[in-house]
Design a protein around this motif. Sequence first.
Motif, PDB file in Angstrom:
ATOM      1  N   PHE A 467       0.833  -1.198   0.000  1.00 35.33           N
ATOM      2  CA  PHE A 467       0.000   0.000   0.000  1.00 35.33           C
ATOM      3  C   PHE A 467       0.879   1.265   0.000  1.00 35.33           C
ATOM      4  O   PHE A 467       0.523   2.279  -0.609  1.00 35.33           O
ATOM      5  N   ILE A 542      -2.899   5.796   1.446  1.00 33.13           N
ATOM      6  CA  ILE A 542      -3.249   4.536   2.111  1.00 33.13           C
ATOM      7  C   ILE A 542      -4.725   4.522   2.500  1.00 33.13           C
ATOM      8  O   ILE A 542      -5.395   3.487   2.416  1.00 33.13           O
ATOM      9  N   PHE A 545      -7.491   2.962   0.269  1.00 33.96           N
ATOM     10  CA  PHE A 545      -7.693   1.513   0.213  1.00 33.96           C
ATOM     11  C   PHE A 545      -8.723   1.037   1.240  1.00 33.96           C
ATOM     12  O   PHE A 545      -8.960  -0.160   1.365  1.00 33.96           O
ATOM     13  N   PHE A 547      -8.603   1.862   4.594  1.00 32.32           N
ATOM     14  CA  PHE A 547      -8.045   1.778   5.937  1.00 32.32           C
ATOM     15  C   PHE A 547      -8.376   3.025   6.746  1.00 32.32           C
ATOM     16  O   PHE A 547      -8.392   4.140   6.204  1.00 32.32           O
ATOM     17  N   GLN A 569      -9.329  -6.840   7.206  1.00 34.76           N
ATOM     18  CA  GLN A 569      -8.998  -5.496   6.719  1.00 34.76           C
ATOM     19  C   GLN A 569      -7.881  -5.544   5.692  1.00 34.76           C
ATOM     20  O   GLN A 569      -7.937  -4.853   4.669  1.00 34.76           O
ATOM     21  N   GLY A 573      -7.937  -4.517   1.549  1.00 31.44           N
ATOM     22  CA  GLY A 573      -6.985  -3.646   0.867  1.00 31.44           C
ATOM     23  C   GLY A 573      -6.382  -4.319  -0.348  1.00 31.44           C
ATOM     24  O   GLY A 573      -6.248  -3.710  -1.417  1.00 31.44           O
ATOM     25  N   ALA A 583     -11.612   0.482  -4.755  1.00 37.91           N
ATOM     26  CA  ALA A 583     -11.801   0.212  -3.324  1.00 37.91           C
ATOM     27  C   ALA A 583     -13.150  -0.452  -3.104  1.00 37.91           C
ATOM     28  O   ALA A 583     -14.186   0.079  -3.507  1.00 37.91           O
ATOM     29  N   ALA A 670      -9.230   3.494  -5.669  1.00 38.35           N
ATOM     30  CA  ALA A 670      -8.184   3.696  -4.672  1.00 38.35           C
ATOM     31  C   ALA A 670      -6.873   4.039  -5.357  1.00 38.35           C
ATOM     32  O   ALA A 670      -5.978   4.636  -4.746  1.00 38.35           O
TER      33      ALA A 670
END
Length: 822
Positions: A467, A542, A545, A547, A569, A573, A583, A670
Amino acid sequence: MLLLSLLRKLLPLALAGVGGSLMLGSFLFLYLSPKLPEVEQLNQIELQIPLRIYSQDLQLIAEFGEKKRNPVAYEEIPQPLIQAFLAAEDDGFFSHNGVDIAGLLRAAYELVTTGSIQSGGSTITMQVARNFFLDARQEFARKFNEILLALKIERQLDKQAILSLYVNKIYLGNRAYGVGAAAQVYYGATLQHLSVAQMAMIAGLPKAPSRYNPIANPQRAKIRRDWILGRMHQLGWLTDQQYQSALAEPDTARYHGSLADLQAAYAAEMARREMIERYGLDAYTQGLQVITTIDAKLQRAATRAVQTGILEYDWRHGYRDLEQRQLPESEWQTTLDNTPRYGELVPAIVTAVQAQQLTLLLDDGSSATLDWQQGLEGLRRYRSVNNRSAPISDSHELFQVGDLVRVHRVDGQWQLTQLPAVQAALVALNPSDGGVRAVVGGFDYRLSNFNRASQAVRQPGSNFKPFLYATALANGYTPASIINDAPVVFADANLEEAWRPENDGGKFYGPTRLRQALYRSRNLVSIRLLRELGIERALQGIEKFGFDTAAMPRDLSLALGTFAMTPLQIAAGYAALANQGFAVSPYLIDKVIDRSGEVIFAANPATACLRCEQRQQPPPQTLQRETQLAALLTILNQRSADADERLSLATLQQALLATPAAERPRAERALDAQSAFLIDSMLRDVITLGTGRRALELQRSDLAGKTGTTNGPRDAWFSGYAPTLVATAWVGFDDNSQLGRNEYGGSAALPIWINFMRDALADVADLPRQQPAGIVQAKIDPTTGLRVAPAEQGLEEFFKSDQLPPLQQPQQRGDSLPDELF
């Protein structure tokens, strides 16, 4: 004359008694009747039906609810079962008007002569009145209410409707309500598959479900069963031969629980929690049927892969203490009966020990022999995570008669094993929309119901690096960008001493291309890349994605995956890396269907669709609705014999036909298409050249992924994907203790991922990624990352068309030649 005189004296008393009875009856009727509930309520009554969870291909995963119930229509009740209930409870049911006067008088006589109620004299209709509207207290007023209600019920409902209400409502023990549930709980069968003797056994339960329970009191239950069979024979419902055959039939009742087709307890618990959040505790009783995104084939593959990977790790580190030692022979069978199986691990008692052989008593009462080659040869004691004893030379060194051990089947033979101490998890997603295709949260849900796939937050280590590298590619870096792999020291006032990060092995390699740094998992390059990129800019990338970056550290340790996350999680990603940059969010529940067959919830996830983006159209459903419907109906037709425990054909037909073919929303990007292609090509090199080379045994060209190992090592990861499936595997101890030397992502987690993908992709064609517009290839010097002339020696590399590196001048030429080819 004397008789006449006596009659004259008694007649007034008799008339007074009758008049008094009439007056009392009239008074009670006038007093009680206005308080009686309306019988019309029976037409609106909804029986409590448990929550059922299904896979995408309609295999039952689990059932939740206090009351097990499978309501059946009158037409679905076998005639012998109806006759068994009538013989046991009310053989005049179809001829009386709801009240059996002779039965009531018999009950009254028993009350007068014995001082207590011996039999209630209740008809089936009266029992329906009591079960739906009254309580079970043995009081005169309640009995009178029961009679009045029974008469009202008979006036407003036909006999078939009354009997259907009765057999679906009655409690039959072991949390089974109604005959459909009882058939499953006691015999693991549908009503149509019960024998006459089994039907008589079930018909004997309403009188006293605990006293005549065939599991708890088999002898007493058989006496009751045989009495009912005798009554059926007397009433002409069984021939002599049928009667004798049923009497001779041994009873096979045992507790079956839910007839689950698929072992996916972690997924079931995730679905259960979400249903309670959506619908509250009513979800347990309203007959809701949940179709998840779980694929049965993938779920079975995931379970096998996780359990195999755990056992292989565990066996590498030696044989630990036995579960129990030297049990007296009198306790052997009881201990085995009370020791559950976990996974495929079978408990056994050592009954004899020879130098190179063990004789065992298995939990099913059978015996087995373990020869030297079946797990004993080379067996070492566990001393610590990094230390084992020398191999044993004699079975007596470890085992004695009465020891409790574990065995499992390997290639048809019993093999010595043990309950594992380590844990693992695997979660697999559909990268196009985030649907959870398989999830395993540990070795066995019964051993530990903590779901490590969705609940365990662990540091991902290098598994997080893609990522960061993808964000760098979206911000002007290229796979050929050079970052110096050299020692670095960071002073931090919050730390007791300066931070001196190192690569695995403690070596430093100087100027390194980003591609090489990723597939070699170079920590120093990742740290320097993050410093050059800037922490805030990195976090912004990041975050795309999916998160939550709010709690992530604002320091350079972020580059090494120090922020704890769940495997679910991480897998979400990686889905964006697999689906060309979109995403998506994980989801498990696809549809919820109520008891009437109406779809009350249908997931509509944002979906990745490159073609839609190019044509500016919304993405279609992952599967065409018509194709999905046809496939599901075919499955149900094949399962029609087991319709009691599964979605009925009519219910599903109605539900799916009513589901609108809504267009799914388009997932947000993303990562731009060009950066997504570049990071994908770099992650494929992890498989072909780097720490994931072991996956080459799958002989596919469309695999990509990344290992991850944290300090200790304490966590081992591998996340990777093919275009149609993404999966993350994790291995570690719940107490965060060390895994031991040589236990890395590539040795502990990657084998689990490989075993899963081997089965999951067995029938899936190799799908190389298409090169998007705006990507070009150029030959570079592997040392400098600069472009070289076509005739010169170098490596082919991908670039965004506007990011080609400058042509290298002769004096810039590096001294070393490439040690790998792209």
